[in-house]
Design an enzyme around this catalytic site. Structure first.
Site, PDB file in Angstrom:
ATOM      1  N   HIS A 125      -4.589 -11.569  -5.485  1.00  0.00           N
ATOM      2  CA  HIS A 125      -4.833 -10.184  -5.862  1.00  0.00           C
ATOM      3  C   HIS A 125      -5.597  -9.506  -4.728  1.00  0.00           C
ATOM      4  O   HIS A 125      -5.997 -10.140  -3.746  1.00  0.00           O
ATOM      5  CB  HIS A 125      -5.595 -10.089  -7.179  1.00  0.00           C
ATOM      6  CG  HIS A 125      -4.739 -10.358  -8.381  1.00  0.00           C
ATOM      7  ND1 HIS A 125      -3.733  -9.504  -8.762  1.00  0.00           N
ATOM      8  CD2 HIS A 125      -4.722 -11.386  -9.269  1.00  0.00           C
ATOM      9  CE1 HIS A 125      -3.131  -9.983  -9.841  1.00  0.00           C
ATOM     10  NE2 HIS A 125      -3.711 -11.120 -10.171  1.00  0.00           N
ATOM     11  N   ASP A 155      -4.577  -3.329  -2.309  1.00  0.00           N
ATOM     12  CA  ASP A 155      -3.464  -2.924  -3.173  1.00  0.00           C
ATOM     13  C   ASP A 155      -2.884  -1.569  -2.773  1.00  0.00           C
ATOM     14  O   ASP A 155      -1.681  -1.431  -2.577  1.00  0.00           O
ATOM     15  CB  ASP A 155      -3.934  -2.832  -4.630  1.00  0.00           C
ATOM     16  CG  ASP A 155      -3.723  -4.132  -5.394  1.00  0.00           C
ATOM     17  OD1 ASP A 155      -3.253  -5.102  -4.783  1.00  0.00           O
ATOM     18  OD2 ASP A 155      -4.038  -4.164  -6.593  1.00  0.00           O
TER      19      ASP A 155
END
Length: 363
Positions: A125, A155
């Site tokens: 992540h 992200d």
């Protein structure tokens, strides 16, 4: 008002995070984005990341579902996917197949670690990708573990924004050469790129590896956040000499006063009192607003930075174009609600569409 990207068609393979962010940016600025939903995909009601799209839901486990994606891609300018390397190939929807059908296609791929390298197949992540760049080690207070900077750097900045840029660069190249290509947007690569200045400062001997020891990481008392008497905070960024002078003057402190003196001064009044004190002074002091306050700030209201779309307050599209402004955001569509119309454009009859729905290909 159709936006600067009017006339472009992008196929978005539904996913989470950076892929939808890139697709949102393209759709915000006028591209037609068709989002291909899959069974089991997580979703947030009225998610701003899925605004401005058309939606078709297909079962890609079935040959006919994959054939329909190929049909859509054959007519499109670009495709975005954010699956692990090899997933699209196993679905027979990889770039070799789709560019064979449409040689001008820009095939955008966004992953955490990239399409190649020893970690390419590993899970991760934002925080993991950012950790590998070295930049996470710079964020936070000294003598504590690094702070968690939301999931914005890898992200969205390193992944979604870089993919959107890559898609547009690829589309320009395709217009010039007639040839499509694959865009490999790795969040590690993109996040590392956002830290170019830090690596430059370090190479010049102007950055130490310890957190809280540098100008931009809170090491200098004139660049950081301070708590006020009402428990609210102010952000201070008085880097240049004239801004430092204005800061110390506004606080009633001698030039060069340290962190403790600055903190003690700010603690004597409420946040908004200090903002009134610094009004009109170039001291680079700003209120730390919460998510509810930000849309109501006079500057944000004047620029229309935020917009309410059916009760969901969200950021408006950016950047702003003089001649081809972006239209106001449209509500996210229910998954699959445009399927019939999209397939009709591919030349399928109503009878064929009904059959596909009956067989669970069209959802």
């Amino acid at each position: 008002m159709a936006g600067a990207l009017e006339g472009l068609t992008i196929i978005e393979m539904a996913g989470l995070g950076p892929g939808p962010f890139a697709a949102m940016m393209l759709a915000d600025h006028g591209a037609r984005v068709i989002r291909v939903e899959r069974p089991g995909n997580l979703s947030i009601p009225n998610d701003p990341l899925t605004r401005n799209r058309e939606s078709i839901a297909l079962d890609l486990r079935q040959d006919e579902g994959r054939d329909l994606v190929r049909g859509l891609a054959a007519r499109a300018d670009g495709l975005i996917e954010g699956y692990r390397p090899g997933v699209m190939e196993r679905l027979e929807l990889g770039p070799e197949r789709l560019l064979g059908d449409n040689p001008r296609l820009i095939y955008g791929r966004v992953t955490g670690w990239g399409q190649t390298g020893p970690l390419a197949q590993d899970a991760g992540h934002d925080i993991n990708y950012l950790a590998l760049t070295g930049l996470l080690s710079c964020i936070g207070e000294a003598d504590r573990p690094p702070a968690v900077p939301l999931n914005l750097v890898a992200d969205y900045a390193g992944g979604g924004l870089m993919l959107a840029f890559g898609m547009l660069a690829g589309l320009i190249a395709a217009q010039r050469t007639g040839e499509g290509q694959v865009i490999d947007a790795a969040m590690t690569d993109g996040a590392a790129l956002t830290g170019a200045i830090v690596f430059g400062l370090r190479a010049a001997g102007m950055w130490r590896d310890e957190r809280g020891a540098n100008l931009l990481d809170g090491g200098d008392p004139i660049y950081g956040c301070y708590r006020c008497a009402d428990g609210k905070d102010l952000a201070v960024g008085a880097i240049e000499p004239q801004f430092r002078a204005a800061l110390y003057d506004g606080l009633g402190l001698a030039p060069g006063a340290g962190r403790q003196a600055i903190a003690a001064a700010f603690a004597t009044r409420g946040r908004d009192e200090w903002m009134a004190q610094f009004d009109g002074k170039d001291a680079c002091v700003a209120p730390v607003l919460d998510l509810g306050e930000a849309p109501e700030h006079p500057h944000n209201r004047a620029r229309g930075t935020f917009i309410d779309v059916d009760g969901v307050v969200q950021p408006r599209s950016a950047p702003r174009f003089e001649r081809t402004p972006s239209p106001p955001p449209r509500l996210p569509r229910d998954p699959g609600c445009d399927g019939d119309a999209i397939l009709a454009e591919l030349g399928l009859s109503q009878h064929e569409i009904v059959e596909l729905r009956d067989r669970g290909v069209l959802l």
